[in-house]
Structure formats: C-alpha cells, structure tokens
Motif scaffolding. Structure first.
Motif, PDB file in Angstrom:
ATOM      1  N   GLY A 141       0.475  -0.763   0.207  1.00  6.73           N
ATOM      2  CA  GLY A 141       0.238   0.370   0.150  1.00  6.73           C
ATOM      3  C   GLY A 141       0.504   1.042   0.290  1.00  6.73           C
ATOM      4  O   GLY A 141       0.714   2.222   0.174  1.00  6.73           O
ATOM      5  N   GLN A 142       2.257   1.399  -0.630  1.00  2.01           N
ATOM      6  CA  GLN A 142       2.607   2.372  -0.550  1.00  2.01           C
ATOM      7  C   GLN A 142       2.011   3.229  -2.141  1.00  2.01           C
ATOM      8  O   GLN A 142       1.345   2.861  -3.175  1.00  2.01           O
ATOM      9  N   THR A 143       2.426   4.769  -2.023  1.00  2.00           N
ATOM     10  CA  THR A 143       1.303   5.886  -2.882  1.00  2.00           C
ATOM     11  C   THR A 143       2.521   4.981  -3.977  1.00  2.00           C
ATOM     12  O   THR A 143       3.686   4.971  -4.143  1.00  2.00           O
ATOM     13  N   SER A 144       1.697   5.572  -5.269  1.00  2.00           N
ATOM     14  CA  SER A 144       1.952   4.835  -6.478  1.00  2.00           C
ATOM     15  C   SER A 144       2.227   6.238  -7.758  1.00  2.00           C
ATOM     16  O   SER A 144       0.949   7.299  -7.547  1.00  2.00           O
ATOM     17  N   PRO A 145       2.526   6.325  -9.107  1.00  7.01           N
ATOM     18  CA  PRO A 145       3.129   6.689  -9.640  1.00  7.01           C
ATOM     19  C   PRO A 145       0.513   7.445 -10.411  1.00  7.01           C
ATOM     20  O   PRO A 145       1.038   8.790 -10.752  1.00  7.01           O
ATOM     21  N   THR A 146       0.276   6.488  -9.369  1.00  5.96           N
ATOM     22  CA  THR A 146      -1.216   7.198 -10.055  1.00  5.96           C
ATOM     23  C   THR A 146      -1.641   7.345  -8.690  1.00  5.96           C
ATOM     24  O   THR A 146      -3.002   7.901  -9.123  1.00  5.96           O
ATOM     25  N   SER A 147      -1.066   7.309  -7.775  1.00  2.69           N
ATOM     26  CA  SER A 147      -1.951   8.032  -6.591  1.00  2.69           C
ATOM     27  C   SER A 147      -2.986   9.082  -6.923  1.00  2.69           C
ATOM     28  O   SER A 147      -2.061   9.783  -7.028  1.00  2.69           O
ATOM     29  N   PRO A 148      -3.399   9.303  -6.872  1.00  3.29           N
ATOM     30  CA  PRO A 148      -4.534  11.260  -6.715  1.00  3.29           C
ATOM     31  C   PRO A 148      -3.538  11.705  -5.508  1.00  3.29           C
ATOM     32  O   PRO A 148      -3.118  11.106  -4.205  1.00  3.29           O
ATOM     33  N   LYS A 149      -3.778  13.224  -5.802  1.00  2.00           N
ATOM     34  CA  LYS A 149      -2.852  14.309  -5.038  1.00  2.00           C
ATOM     35  C   LYS A 149      -3.687  13.733  -3.356  1.00  2.00           C
ATOM     36  O   LYS A 149      -5.028  14.169  -3.283  1.00  2.00           O
ATOM     37  N   THR A 155       4.128   5.576   2.647  1.00  2.00           N
ATOM     38  CA  THR A 155       5.175   6.284   2.216  1.00  2.00           C
ATOM     39  C   THR A 155       4.536   7.786   2.253  1.00  2.00           C
ATOM     40  O   THR A 155       5.620   8.742   2.175  1.00  2.00           O
ATOM     41  N   GLN A 156       3.196   8.424   2.112  1.00  2.00           N
ATOM     42  CA  GLN A 156       2.750   9.524   2.160  1.00  2.00           C
ATOM     43  C   GLN A 156       1.475   9.684   3.388  1.00  2.00           C
ATOM     44  O   GLN A 156       0.412   9.834   2.900  1.00  2.00           O
ATOM     45  N   PRO A 157       2.086   9.373   4.498  1.00  2.00           N
ATOM     46  CA  PRO A 157       1.128   9.629   5.634  1.00  2.00           C
ATOM     47  C   PRO A 157      -0.331  10.990   6.020  1.00  2.00           C
ATOM     48  O   PRO A 157      -0.846  10.841   6.511  1.00  2.00           O
ATOM     49  N   ARG A 158       0.529  12.078   5.263  1.00  2.00           N
ATOM     50  CA  ARG A 158       0.493  13.206   5.954  1.00  2.00           C
ATOM     51  C   ARG A 158      -0.783  14.073   4.511  1.00  2.00           C
ATOM     52  O   ARG A 158      -0.800  14.498   3.996  1.00  2.00           O
ATOM     53  N   GLY A 159      -1.036  12.564   3.412  1.00  2.00           N
ATOM     54  CA  GLY A 159      -1.448  12.788   2.071  1.00  2.00           C
ATOM     55  C   GLY A 159      -0.462  12.854   0.912  1.00  2.00           C
ATOM     56  O   GLY A 159       1.174  14.335   1.093  1.00  2.00           O
ATOM     57  N   ASN A 160      -0.471  12.215  -0.410  1.00  2.00           N
ATOM     58  CA  ASN A 160       0.108  13.090  -1.549  1.00  2.00           C
ATOM     59  C   ASN A 160       0.340  13.699  -1.728  1.00  2.00           C
ATOM     60  O   ASN A 160      -0.336  14.269  -2.359  1.00  2.00           O
ATOM     61  N   ALA A 161       1.774  14.792  -1.784  1.00  2.00           N
ATOM     62  CA  ALA A 161       1.890  15.467  -2.496  1.00  2.00           C
ATOM     63  C   ALA A 161       2.164  16.275  -4.200  1.00  2.00           C
ATOM     64  O   ALA A 161       2.220  17.272  -4.731  1.00  2.00           O
ATOM     65  N   LYS A 162       2.166  15.418  -4.677  1.00  2.00           N
ATOM     66  CA  LYS A 162       2.119  15.047  -6.082  1.00  2.00           C
ATOM     67  C   LYS A 162       1.089  14.752  -6.602  1.00  2.00           C
ATOM     68  O   LYS A 162       0.309  13.294  -6.542  1.00  2.00           O
ATOM     69  N   SER A 163       0.666  15.376  -7.789  1.00  2.00           N
ATOM     70  CA  SER A 163      -0.096  14.670  -8.569  1.00  2.00           C
ATOM     71  C   SER A 163      -0.185  13.513 -10.010  1.00  2.00           C
ATOM     72  O   SER A 163       1.634  13.319  -9.479  1.00  2.00           O
ATOM     73  N   PRO A 164      -0.556  13.200 -10.359  1.00  2.00           N
ATOM     74  CA  PRO A 164      -0.662  11.563 -10.558  1.00  2.00           C
ATOM     75  C   PRO A 164       0.142  11.920 -12.427  1.00  2.00           C
ATOM     76  O   PRO A 164      -0.588  12.701 -12.593  1.00  2.00           O
ATOM     77  N   ILE A 165       0.310  10.729 -12.010  1.00  2.00           N
ATOM     78  CA  ILE A 165       0.689  11.135 -13.743  1.00  2.00           C
ATOM     79  C   ILE A 165      -0.418  11.019 -15.087  1.00  2.00           C
ATOM     80  O   ILE A 165      -1.607  10.295 -14.229  1.00  2.00           O
ATOM     81  N   ARG A 166      -0.633  11.194 -16.387  1.00  2.00           N
ATOM     82  CA  ARG A 166      -0.752  11.078 -16.803  1.00  2.00           C
ATOM     83  C   ARG A 166      -1.245   9.514 -17.769  1.00  2.00           C
ATOM     84  O   ARG A 166      -0.475  10.075 -18.789  1.00  2.00           O
ATOM     85  N   PRO A 167      -1.311   8.604 -18.055  1.00  2.00           N
ATOM     86  CA  PRO A 167      -1.202   7.664 -18.451  1.00  2.00           C
ATOM     87  C   PRO A 167      -1.619   7.305 -19.618  1.00  2.00           C
ATOM     88  O   PRO A 167      -0.383   6.999 -20.727  1.00  2.00           O
ATOM     89  N   LEU A 168      -2.599   7.606 -20.086  1.00  6.96           N
ATOM     90  CA  LEU A 168      -3.029   8.239 -22.043  1.00  6.96           C
ATOM     91  C   LEU A 168      -2.280   9.110 -22.574  1.00  6.96           C
ATOM     92  O   LEU A 168      -1.803   8.431 -23.810  1.00  6.96           O
TER      93      LEU A 168
END
Length: 311
Positions: A141-149, A155-168
């Motif tokens: 359950g760690q944050t991945s490249p597509t996890s929402p901000k 790995t991001q207990p206070r919330g993912n600080a990064k915007s997810p990538i756009r795979p399409l």
C-alpha cells in the motif's frame, strides 16, 4: 521441423487452453481486479486466433506479475519495471510470436517508465497491459505514480504531495499507435479491447483499471463506467491525434472526480512498426533470428563482416 511449427497453426482454439493443466491457486485478494484481467485475456485469445504455443506473456514484479503463473503460454517473469525490454527482444527475435507484456502502475509508469516511453516511441509490435490500481499492492500500500494528490499511504501519511501522471497522454505523446482504457468490472469491453490491441500492428497500450479492495479502499473505481464509444456525450475521432489528446485529457481529469471514462482513445493503423522499419532498411532479416539456432547449415554473420572499421 523446428520449435516454430506451432506458429500460424490453423485450428479451433478453446478458451480453456489458456488455463494451466495444473492450475495454481491464485493468491490475489478476494475482490481484486486482477482476476478480471486474467479472465479478459483468456477470453480474448480465441478471438485473436492464437494458441498458447504462439503466445509469450512477459510480466514484471508486483501482484500483476503473477499473471503469467495463471495463464497457459510461454512466460517470462522479469524483474521490476523490465517486462518491456524482455518482450521487445523476444518479438525482434521471433516476430511471429504474439507478445504481451504486463505490469502494475508502479512497475510500468514508475520503475519502468523509461522503457514505456521508448517502447512506445519506437512502436514495437506488442501489447502492453498496465494494471492500474493507483497503489503499490504487493508491497502493502505505498503511493504509486497514479495515486491521486492528497491520497494517504504508508509512504505519504500526510497525503500525497504530487499530482498523478497521465498514462494515456504519456502514451500518446511518446508514440503509441493504439491507446485504450478499460476496467476489471467491464469484462465484455475488456475482452474486446485486448483482442483489438493484440491484432494491432504496432505498440498497443491498455491502461487497465483494477480495483484494490485491500490497500486502496478509497479508489473511485467502483463507480459506474462510461464507454466513450457508446455515449453521445463524447464524440471524437480516434484516428485524429489532436482530438484523441483532448479526449484523453478529459478522461484523466474525470477519473479523480468520480467519473470513469473507458474505451478506445487513439488508433493509428498507418505507421509502420519498429520491426517493419528495421526490415525496410535491411537491418532486420525476414527470417526470424531465433530460427537460426535450429539451422545447422546457417552461416553466422558477425558485426565486423558488414561494418566499416574505424579508421
């Protein structure tokens, strides 16, 4: 006689041929979307007309990597993020094989992101299935490249600080010639898209939304899906790159707003595949390279036989 006699064998193909005779007990969690990928892939193979002996499935590391254990064909379980270079080599050595690569969103868009971009850029003739559950599942359950901000994880207990990538969008701008999104809870569409992807001559990328009920309970992948080809609200030409780009942008925005848009987003049937380009320049022989290993009379070339020495 050689090991390639099974290629292009004309006979009726049964979906059950792709279930191993000694079927291992799947270790995916109950409710995992990966079961949907496996089912859709098995059902798509007879549509394509390929047998297990004509198929190679290359997987990476993660929950998705177990796919090759539950699917009867030639298989290669590669290291993390490296399913595509292995698949590319196999396809170049034996272009008649139906080559499928598979990996998770962390495996494909993170650790193997460079291979993803350049395989698309070169338009290798293969199908790439990315299990997109917006989380690293196998490693708990760690944050991945597509996890929402804002998504909270180990790995991001206070919330993912990064915007997810756009795979399409990333796939399109990199050069893929078939780009689609489907979902584990939409089995009929998933089967059709996987069959189209395998029949496509060039790099076919399928972003396959797979729910993870264990480690990503707040993913918005349980909401109803909208097929962009069946909805009157989405009218664009999948063969027009600019229109496809705008449709992808809308779909990627909508995903994190609770609206899941699936379907075919881009199809280019005119661009030659990497193999075709290399054969046209004489850099790749018409006869499969792998066949030479079974030809005792073949006289092997060496690079110094056809390259000018440095002076």
């Amino acid at each position: 006689m050689s090991v390639f006699n099974a290629i292009d064998e004309e006979r009726d193909i049964d979906v059950n041929e792709f279930t191993p005779s000694l079927e291992p007990q799947a270790t995916w969690c109950p409710g995992c979307g990966d079961f949907g990928v496996l089912k859709a892939l098995k059902q798509a193979m007879p549509e394509v007309g390929r047998t297990p002996d004509e198929t190679l499935l290359v997987t990476g590391i993660g929950c998705s990597g177990k796919l090759s254990s539950y699917f009867q064909s030639y298989g290669f379980h590669s290291i993390h993020g490296r399913s595509l270079p292995v698949a590319r080599a196999a396809k170049l050595a034996n272009p008649d094989l139906e080559v499928i690569a598979a990996g998770g969103d962390g495996d494909g868009y993170g650790i193997g992101g460079n291979h993803f971009m350049h395989t698309a850029r070169e338009n290798h003739d293969m199908t790439y299935i990315v299990f997109d559950n917006e989380i690293f599942g196998l490693t708990k359950g760690q944050t991945s490249p597509t996890s929402p901000k804002g998504h909270k994880s180990k790995t991001q207990p206070r919330g993912n600080a990064k915007s997810p990538i756009r795979p399409l969008s990333l796939s399109l701008t990199s050069g893929a010639t078939y780009v689609a999104r489907t979902a584990a809870v939409n089995p009929n569409q998933a089967k059709e898209i996987l069959a189209e992807a395998m029949e496509h001559d060039g790099f076919a990328h399928v972003d396959f939304l797979t729910q993870c009920p264990t480690w990503n309970k707040d993913a918005k992948q349980y909401v109803p899906y909208i097929d962009v080809q069946d909805s009157d609200d989405y009218d664009f030409d999948v063969h027009d790159r600019r229109e496809a780009m705008e449709a992808m942008h809308d779909a990627e925005d909508a995903l994190y707003e609770g609206k899941v848009l699936t379907g075919r987003f881009y199809v280019n049937d005119e661009r030659p595949s990497y193999q075709q380009e290399k054969q046209s320049t004489g850099d790749m022989p018409e006869t499969p390279l792998a066949e030479r290993y079974f030809d005792d009379d073949y006289e092997w070339e060496r690079s110094y036989d056809f390259l000018d020495r440095h002076k």
